[in-house]
Design an enzyme around this catalytic site. Sequence first.
Site, PDB file in Angstrom:
ATOM      1  N   LYS A   9       0.821  -1.215   0.000  1.00 46.80           N
ATOM      2  CA  LYS A   9       0.000   0.000   0.000  1.00 46.80           C
ATOM      3  C   LYS A   9       0.858   1.269   0.000  1.00 46.80           C
ATOM      4  CE  LYS A   9      -4.138  -2.000   2.148  1.00 46.80           C
ATOM      5  NZ  LYS A   9      -5.104  -1.888   3.276  1.00 46.80           N
ATOM      6  N   TYR A  49     -12.427  -1.484  -4.208  1.00 46.65           N
ATOM      7  CA  TYR A  49     -13.002  -1.651  -2.855  1.00 46.65           C
ATOM      8  C   TYR A  49     -14.535  -1.562  -2.856  1.00 46.65           C
ATOM      9  CZ  TYR A  49      -8.563  -1.590  -0.264  1.00 46.65           C
ATOM     10  OH  TYR A  49      -7.339  -1.912   0.275  1.00 46.65           O
ATOM     11  N   PHE A  57     -15.519   4.169   6.426  1.00 49.36           N
ATOM     12  CA  PHE A  57     -14.160   4.570   6.054  1.00 49.36           C
ATOM     13  C   PHE A  57     -13.904   4.482   4.545  1.00 49.36           C
ATOM     14  CE2 PHE A  57     -14.082   0.087   7.425  1.00 49.36           C
ATOM     15  CZ  PHE A  57     -13.563  -0.528   6.291  1.00 49.36           C
ATOM     16  N   ARG A  85      -2.650 -13.965   4.321  1.00 47.88           N
ATOM     17  CA  ARG A  85      -3.341 -13.223   5.390  1.00 47.88           C
ATOM     18  C   ARG A  85      -2.611 -13.415   6.718  1.00 47.88           C
ATOM     19  NH1 ARG A  85      -7.759 -10.155   4.048  1.00 47.88           N
ATOM     20  NH2 ARG A  85      -8.412 -10.222   6.210  1.00 47.88           N
ATOM     21  N   THR A  91      -5.914  -6.812  10.531  1.00 41.72           N
ATOM     22  CA  THR A  91      -6.167  -5.523   9.865  1.00 41.72           C
ATOM     23  C   THR A  91      -5.583  -4.359  10.663  1.00 41.72           C
ATOM     24  OG1 THR A  91      -8.245  -6.447   9.041  1.00 41.72           O
ATOM     25  CG2 THR A  91      -7.999  -4.054   8.924  1.00 41.72           C
ATOM     26  N   ARG A 102       1.984  -6.219   8.995  1.00 42.00           N
ATOM     27  CA  ARG A 102       1.234  -5.089   9.559  1.00 42.00           C
ATOM     28  C   ARG A 102       1.765  -4.697  10.933  1.00 42.00           C
ATOM     29  NH1 ARG A 102      -4.680  -7.011   7.250  1.00 42.00           N
ATOM     30  NH2 ARG A 102      -4.692  -5.686   5.393  1.00 42.00           N
ATOM     31  N   ASN A 112      -2.143   0.307   6.741  1.00 37.16           N
ATOM     32  CA  ASN A 112      -1.617  -0.943   7.310  1.00 37.16           C
ATOM     33  C   ASN A 112      -0.729  -1.723   6.328  1.00 37.16           C
ATOM     34  OD1 ASN A 112      -3.610  -1.822   5.600  1.00 37.16           O
ATOM     35  ND2 ASN A 112      -4.877  -2.779   7.173  1.00 37.16           N
ATOM     36  N   HIS A 115      -2.350  -5.379   1.480  1.00 32.79           N
ATOM     37  CA  HIS A 115      -3.678  -5.938   1.197  1.00 32.79           C
ATOM     38  C   HIS A 115      -3.527  -7.393   0.792  1.00 32.79           C
ATOM     39  CE1 HIS A 115      -7.670  -6.528  -0.545  1.00 32.79           C
ATOM     40  NE2 HIS A 115      -7.038  -7.189  -1.497  1.00 32.79           N
ATOM     41  N   GLU A 126     -10.118  -9.893  -7.919  1.00 35.06           N
ATOM     42  CA  GLU A 126      -9.026  -8.923  -7.757  1.00 35.06           C
ATOM     43  C   GLU A 126      -7.877  -9.146  -8.749  1.00 35.06           C
ATOM     44  OE1 GLU A 126      -9.779  -7.884  -3.047  1.00 35.06           O
ATOM     45  OE2 GLU A 126      -8.097  -9.168  -3.556  1.00 35.06           O
TER      46      GLU A 126
END
Length: 137
Positions: A9, A49, A57, A85, A91, A102, A112, A115, A126
């Site tokens: 990110k 998203y 948010f 993950r 998250t 993260r 964070n 993704h 995706e």
Amino acid sequence: MERTFAIIKPDAVERKITGKVLAKIEEAGFSIVGMKKIHLSKAQAEGFYYVHKERPFFNDLCAFMSRSPVVVLVLERENAIAKWREVMGATNPANAEPGTIRKEFGVSIEENSAHGSDAPETAAFEIPYFFSQLELV
Ligand code: IDP
């Protein structure tokens, strides 16, 4: 073998820790089958998203994701979706396990650093949002 979709990110790319995140990806046994650096428009972030469009948010998240470049990746290994993950961590960096991306690099619940697809159906949306077949090796 399974494929998942990942993003390094803007917060991480801005702090020049792309290489540190890539090292964790390879140390965790993933093959990088697709990778490119792009600067998302706000509309492209909103499309990505879309499932979160009702969340409070959403607007801030799309502004964050389009404020500067990201690195998008397709990662392959056994059990790639769950494993990625796990390597990313929770998250909210405050709740993430030590050693996760993260926990080590995340700035806040929004910024964070990474993704990852959360399910096979998500990865199936995706991956082709960003990559053509010819870009996956
Ligand atoms: P995930 O990325 O761990 O799957 P999601 O709940 O799908 O988490 O949220 C997508 C992204 O939205 C998060 O990675 C984070 O950047 C952002 N986000 C999630 N919850 C919040 C929040 O409460 N405030 C601000 N941003 C959030």
